[in-house]
Design a protein around this motif. Structure first.
Motif, mmCIF file in Angstrom:
data_model
loop_
_atom_site.group_PDB
_atom_site.id
_atom_site.type_symbol
_atom_site.label_atom_id
_atom_site.label_comp_id
_atom_site.label_asym_id
_atom_site.label_seq_id
_atom_site.Cartn_x
_atom_site.Cartn_y
_atom_site.Cartn_z
ATOM 1 N N ARG A 103 0.104 -18.495 39.645
ATOM 2 C CA ARG A 103 0.267 -19.993 39.704
ATOM 3 C C ARG A 103 -0.210 -20.699 38.290
ATOM 4 N NH1 ARG A 103 -1.553 -23.317 44.185
ATOM 5 N NH2 ARG A 103 -3.281 -21.829 44.346
ATOM 6 N N MET A 104 -0.636 -19.748 37.301
ATOM 7 C CA MET A 104 -1.106 -20.312 35.909
ATOM 8 C C MET A 104 0.031 -19.743 34.957
ATOM 9 S SD MET A 104 -4.415 -20.453 33.948
ATOM 10 C CE MET A 104 -4.388 -19.175 32.744
ATOM 11 N N PHE A 105 0.691 -20.749 34.272
ATOM 12 C CA PHE A 105 1.847 -20.219 33.501
ATOM 13 C C PHE A 105 1.653 -20.415 32.078
ATOM 14 C CE2 PHE A 105 4.326 -21.846 37.251
ATOM 15 C CZ PHE A 105 4.113 -20.765 37.974
ATOM 16 N N TRP A 106 1.670 -19.573 31.141
ATOM 17 C CA TRP A 106 1.633 -19.712 29.769
ATOM 18 C C TRP A 106 2.739 -20.416 29.180
ATOM 19 C CZ3 TRP A 106 4.963 -17.904 25.792
ATOM 20 C CH2 TRP A 106 4.464 -18.509 24.535
ATOM 21 N N GLY A 107 2.518 -21.362 28.012
ATOM 22 C CA GLY A 107 3.593 -21.923 27.425
ATOM 23 C C GLY A 107 3.054 -22.465 26.109
ATOM 24 N N THR A 108 3.901 -22.689 25.261
ATOM 25 C CA THR A 108 3.116 -23.211 23.922
ATOM 26 C C THR A 108 3.185 -24.984 23.473
ATOM 27 O OG1 THR A 108 5.257 -23.143 22.685
ATOM 28 C CG2 THR A 108 3.845 -21.216 22.680
ATOM 29 N N ASP A 109 4.360 -25.593 23.815
ATOM 30 C CA ASP A 109 4.455 -26.844 23.147
ATOM 31 C C ASP A 109 4.394 -26.923 21.730
ATOM 32 O OD1 ASP A 109 5.224 -29.588 23.488
ATOM 33 O OD2 ASP A 109 3.315 -30.256 23.934
ATOM 34 N N ILE A 110 4.952 -25.787 21.216
ATOM 35 C CA ILE A 110 4.968 -25.296 19.862
ATOM 36 C C ILE A 110 5.175 -26.663 18.926
ATOM 37 C CG2 ILE A 110 7.049 -24.505 19.457
ATOM 38 C CD1 ILE A 110 3.845 -23.011 18.078
ATOM 39 N N THR A 111 6.069 -27.490 19.151
ATOM 40 C CA THR A 111 6.291 -28.563 18.287
ATOM 41 C C THR A 111 5.345 -29.586 17.660
ATOM 42 O OG1 THR A 111 7.077 -29.899 19.998
ATOM 43 C CG2 THR A 111 8.878 -28.611 19.072
ATOM 44 N N ARG A 112 4.293 -29.576 18.565
ATOM 45 C CA ARG A 112 3.227 -30.505 18.320
ATOM 46 C C ARG A 112 1.658 -29.539 17.891
ATOM 47 N NH1 ARG A 112 -0.859 -31.397 22.147
ATOM 48 N NH2 ARG A 112 -0.407 -30.570 24.244
ATOM 49 N N LEU A 113 1.693 -28.312 18.039
ATOM 50 C CA LEU A 113 0.450 -27.503 17.728
ATOM 51 C C LEU A 113 0.382 -27.279 16.377
ATOM 52 C CD1 LEU A 113 0.665 -24.777 20.521
ATOM 53 C CD2 LEU A 113 -0.390 -26.983 20.502
ATOM 54 N N ARG A 114 -0.848 -27.298 15.981
ATOM 55 C CA ARG A 114 -1.505 -27.111 14.476
ATOM 56 C C ARG A 114 -1.662 -25.645 14.158
ATOM 57 N NH1 ARG A 114 -6.143 -28.034 17.137
ATOM 58 N NH2 ARG A 114 -8.008 -26.841 16.230
ATOM 59 N N CYS A 115 -1.186 -24.550 15.161
ATOM 60 C CA CYS A 115 -1.298 -23.193 14.745
ATOM 61 C C CYS A 115 -0.037 -22.699 14.842
ATOM 62 C CB CYS A 115 -2.003 -22.663 16.221
ATOM 63 S SG CYS A 115 -1.320 -22.579 17.743
ATOM 64 N N SER A 116 0.096 -21.390 14.547
ATOM 65 C CA SER A 116 1.395 -20.639 14.577
ATOM 66 C C SER A 116 1.832 -20.288 15.876
ATOM 67 C CB SER A 116 1.532 -19.400 13.342
ATOM 68 O OG SER A 116 0.302 -18.419 14.158
ATOM 69 N N TRP A 117 3.026 -19.726 15.857
ATOM 70 C CA TRP A 117 3.419 -19.192 17.311
ATOM 71 C C TRP A 117 2.880 -18.258 17.490
ATOM 72 C CZ3 TRP A 117 6.773 -20.416 21.189
ATOM 73 C CH2 TRP A 117 7.232 -19.224 22.092
ATOM 74 N N ARG A 118 2.442 -17.196 16.651
ATOM 75 C CA ARG A 118 1.864 -15.999 17.041
ATOM 76 C C ARG A 118 0.255 -16.317 17.337
ATOM 77 N NH1 ARG A 118 1.522 -10.725 15.968
ATOM 78 N NH2 ARG A 118 -0.147 -9.530 15.500
ATOM 79 N N GLU A 119 -0.175 -17.121 16.724
ATOM 80 C CA GLU A 119 -1.578 -17.556 17.330
ATOM 81 C C GLU A 119 -1.805 -17.996 18.823
ATOM 82 O OE1 GLU A 119 -4.057 -18.517 13.345
ATOM 83 O OE2 GLU A 119 -2.750 -20.111 14.241
ATOM 84 N N ALA A 120 -0.502 -18.740 19.067
ATOM 85 C CA ALA A 120 -0.358 -19.600 20.484
ATOM 86 C C ALA A 120 -0.362 -18.364 21.360
ATOM 87 C CB ALA A 120 0.836 -20.365 20.407
ATOM 88 N N VAL A 121 0.455 -17.346 21.011
ATOM 89 C CA VAL A 121 0.642 -16.174 22.144
ATOM 90 C C VAL A 121 -0.645 -15.344 21.943
ATOM 91 C CG1 VAL A 121 1.947 -14.164 22.255
ATOM 92 C CG2 VAL A 121 3.141 -15.927 21.542
ATOM 93 N N THR A 122 -1.023 -14.802 20.577
ATOM 94 C CA THR A 122 -2.251 -13.827 20.819
ATOM 95 C C THR A 122 -3.428 -14.485 21.467
ATOM 96 O OG1 THR A 122 -3.028 -14.409 18.482
ATOM 97 C CG2 THR A 122 -1.319 -12.632 18.997
ATOM 98 N N MET A 123 -3.661 -15.973 21.350
ATOM 99 C CA MET A 123 -4.861 -16.515 22.104
ATOM 100 C C MET A 123 -4.916 -16.031 23.539
ATOM 101 S SD MET A 123 -5.253 -20.488 22.997
ATOM 102 C CE MET A 123 -6.548 -20.920 24.090
ATOM 103 N N PHE A 124 -3.832 -16.118 24.127
ATOM 104 C CA PHE A 124 -3.718 -15.318 25.440
ATOM 105 C C PHE A 124 -3.748 -13.854 25.690
ATOM 106 C CE2 PHE A 124 -2.830 -19.705 26.307
ATOM 107 C CZ PHE A 124 -2.953 -20.215 27.728
ATOM 108 N N THR A 125 -2.959 -13.209 24.781
ATOM 109 C CA THR A 125 -2.756 -11.756 24.888
ATOM 110 C C THR A 125 -3.665 -10.853 24.344
ATOM 111 O OG1 THR A 125 -1.322 -11.682 23.007
ATOM 112 C CG2 THR A 125 -0.152 -11.967 24.969
ATOM 113 N N GLU A 126 -4.729 -11.513 23.440
ATOM 114 C CA GLU A 126 -5.725 -10.813 22.766
ATOM 115 C C GLU A 126 -7.097 -11.301 22.719
ATOM 116 O OE1 GLU A 126 -4.370 -9.914 18.879
ATOM 117 O OE2 GLU A 126 -2.515 -9.162 19.482
ATOM 118 N N GLU A 127 -7.000 -12.454 23.077
ATOM 119 C CA GLU A 127 -8.393 -13.206 22.923
ATOM 120 C C GLU A 127 -9.175 -13.667 24.446
ATOM 121 O OE1 GLU A 127 -9.716 -13.151 19.999
ATOM 122 O OE2 GLU A 127 -8.083 -13.056 18.717
#
Length: 115
Positions: free
Chosen positions: A67-91
């Motif tokens: 019941r916790m879902f990843w997402g980005t809202d990339i249009t307003r973030l100050r990071c790259s798409w890759r960072e938004a993903v790897t924050m969850f997948t690697e960090e």
């Protein structure tokens, strides 16, 4: 389904998570899920946005991987798409295996019946 961890998208930590106790309390209702979208936007630290990791862990512990879902809202973030993903997948060392697969997309697909 609650978007953005119920955070104001223009607030930074700690104000952005001032409501966290109330959000976590909603986990007792099995029909409520939360989207962890826009998380880097609330960070005050640079990538990997370590100041948000405790917030994510608390939400994960309450709602679980189903019941916790990843997402980005990339249009307003100050990071790259890759960072938004790897924050969850690697960090996030506590998010691995089946839990990682669920959070990164399987669970939301199951939630909406998209098989």
């Amino acid at each position: 389904m609650i978007d953005h961890l119920a955070c104001n998208p223009f607030q930074k930590l700690p104000e952005a998570a001032a409501h966290l106790d109330a959000l976590v309390a909603l986990a007792r209702h099995p029909n409520i899920a939360v989207k962890a979208t826009g998380v880097p936007g609330m960070a005050t630290e640079p990538y990997p946005f370590a100041d948000t990791h405790g917030v994510l862990r608390r939400v994960f512990d309450a709602f679980g991987a189903e019941r916790m879902f990843w997402g980005t809202d990339i249009t307003r973030l100050r990071c790259s798409w890759r960072e938004a993903v790897t924050m969850f997948t690697e960090e996030l060392p506590w998010l691995r295996g089946r839990d990682l697969e669920l959070v990164m997309g399987r669970a939301v697909a199951d939630w909406i019946g998209w098989h």
